[in-house]
Design an enzyme around this catalytic site. Sequence first.
Site, PDB file in Angstrom:
ATOM      1  N   HIS A 279       0.854  -1.187   0.000  1.00  0.00           N
ATOM      2  CA  HIS A 279       0.000   0.000   0.000  1.00  0.00           C
ATOM      3  C   HIS A 279       0.893   1.240   0.000  1.00  0.00           C
ATOM      4  O   HIS A 279       1.386   1.656  -1.044  1.00  0.00           O
ATOM      5  CB  HIS A 279      -0.922  -0.039   1.218  1.00  0.00           C
ATOM      6  CG  HIS A 279      -2.023   0.982   1.207  1.00  0.00           C
ATOM      7  ND1 HIS A 279      -2.278   1.807   0.140  1.00  0.00           N
ATOM      8  CD2 HIS A 279      -2.952   1.334   2.152  1.00  0.00           C
ATOM      9  CE1 HIS A 279      -3.309   2.585   0.412  1.00  0.00           C
ATOM     10  NE2 HIS A 279      -3.722   2.322   1.630  1.00  0.00           N
ATOM     11  N   HIS A 330      -1.842  -1.373 -11.605  1.00  0.00           N
ATOM     12  CA  HIS A 330      -2.688  -0.879 -10.523  1.00  0.00           C
ATOM     13  C   HIS A 330      -3.903  -1.777 -10.402  1.00  0.00           C
ATOM     14  O   HIS A 330      -4.349  -2.373 -11.393  1.00  0.00           O
ATOM     15  CB  HIS A 330      -3.119   0.567 -10.810  1.00  0.00           C
ATOM     16  CG  HIS A 330      -3.780   1.248  -9.647  1.00  0.00           C
ATOM     17  ND1 HIS A 330      -5.137   1.169  -9.413  1.00  0.00           N
ATOM     18  CD2 HIS A 330      -3.261   2.010  -8.651  1.00  0.00           C
ATOM     19  CE1 HIS A 330      -5.421   1.863  -8.318  1.00  0.00           C
ATOM     20  NE2 HIS A 330      -4.314   2.379  -7.839  1.00  0.00           N
ATOM     21  N   ASP A 389       3.000   5.675  -7.769  1.00  0.00           N
ATOM     22  CA  ASP A 389       4.231   5.355  -7.048  1.00  0.00           C
ATOM     23  C   ASP A 389       5.447   5.346  -7.959  1.00  0.00           C
ATOM     24  O   ASP A 389       6.576   5.495  -7.488  1.00  0.00           O
ATOM     25  CB  ASP A 389       4.101   3.984  -6.375  1.00  0.00           C
ATOM     26  CG  ASP A 389       3.048   3.980  -5.287  1.00  0.00           C
ATOM     27  OD1 ASP A 389       3.029   4.930  -4.493  1.00  0.00           O
ATOM     28  OD2 ASP A 389       2.235   3.038  -5.251  1.00  0.00           O
TER      29      ASP A 389
END
Length: 452
Positions: A279, A330, A389
């Site tokens: 996460h 994702h 990210d």
Amino acid sequence: MNVYSEITPEILSLTKLAESTSKIDPALYTKYDVKRGLRDINGKGVLAGLTDIGNVHAYDMVDGKQVPCEGKLYYRGYNIEDLVNGFIRDQRFGFEEVTYLLLFGKLPSKEDLKEFSDMLAAYRSLPTSFVRDIILKAPSQDMMNTLARSVLTLYTYDDRADDISLPNVLRQCLQLIALFPMLSVYGYQAYSHYHDGKSLYIHMPDPSLSTAENLLHILRPDSKYTNLEARILDIALVLHMEHGGGNNSTFTTHVVSSSGTDTYSTIASSLGSLKGPKHGGANIKVVRMFEDMKKTVKDWNNEKEVGDYLRALLNKDAFDHAGLIYGMGHAVYSLSDPRANIFKGFVEKLSKEKGREEEFQLYSMVERLAPQIIAEERKIYKGVSANVDFYSGFVYSMLDLPTQLFTPIFAIARVVGWSAHRLEELANNGKIIRPAYKGISEIKDYVPIEKR
């Protein structure tokens, strides 16, 4: 070896016994249609609640079938791209404005924003001796644990800690939103001083500065930063503030809030969820993967060399041997992650200011090659693209932020979303609630602040 932390032969023996009795036949999950998380195998979210706060749109329904589309993210019905373009165009910092939007469901007027920003600035004050007695004592090597401990300790300073009436919870949430940068940075300064022997800097926040500016101000020894650095950090905070109710930490906020517990316990629980590498800790993996790539690949401009390294990653022959290209893919988005798209243009500007354009080109090449190579090497059920990210860790490294603060910065942003979801859960707990926002037919247009 610290006996307290030692894994003894007896513990190893008992572990085998516990493991042997903890296995569940994988076929049972299919037989009873039990999801292993908050999404099914096709990436579709499992309906576990309703929310009006954020919405993720990754596909269209065409003739009863899901058709992937360019990803979109909405905050209270506003497209995140419109929000970012709006405050960038007007040369404002967006964190405080978007915080107001997520908490109260509308964009603030100029007067509302000034009053709200002043309120957050007034809340940037820790209890007397808190830094000395709590943060500087027994500093942890993990800043997320330090942050969670600080949040739980603030409970003891609150005379109305267990009051879950909405006015009191809003007050608590605003205080935590204001204090998270200080708790995170001071925790890091304490650890780097006592464990790494570095000088200890405890700068007081400046009430005239935005959240992003204050974060850089209290972190850096000389408190100096460029306008571009502060604005890109501000964008990063806005992009990480909210992602619907189905992500792990926000779902945790709803679940724990529904029990009627206090705000500090709820937020500490959400921090525990965000800490996980699947996460909030993912951007650290991206940075470390690229560090290994830069050492392994001799010519960063050679597509074959870079491609061979990416294949080695997938085949578990490189980096951490996990078989993953971190930052790619994702759970929801397939064609694109809108947050990554927004980030990329500003990352390029910052790389020029920092003299790291060659690294940016390497990131861009990996972003282009990875989906092709993953499609060749793996059987995938949906498209793969760079996620937020992928670039955020690179941004933080260019801002000279220590890796220990990467996930706490995520928390500094996401505590806004958690606060909005906690208020929503408590407002609707045990009551009939209205239908959730669907994010398609109610798209709103951005209105410049001077016209609100």
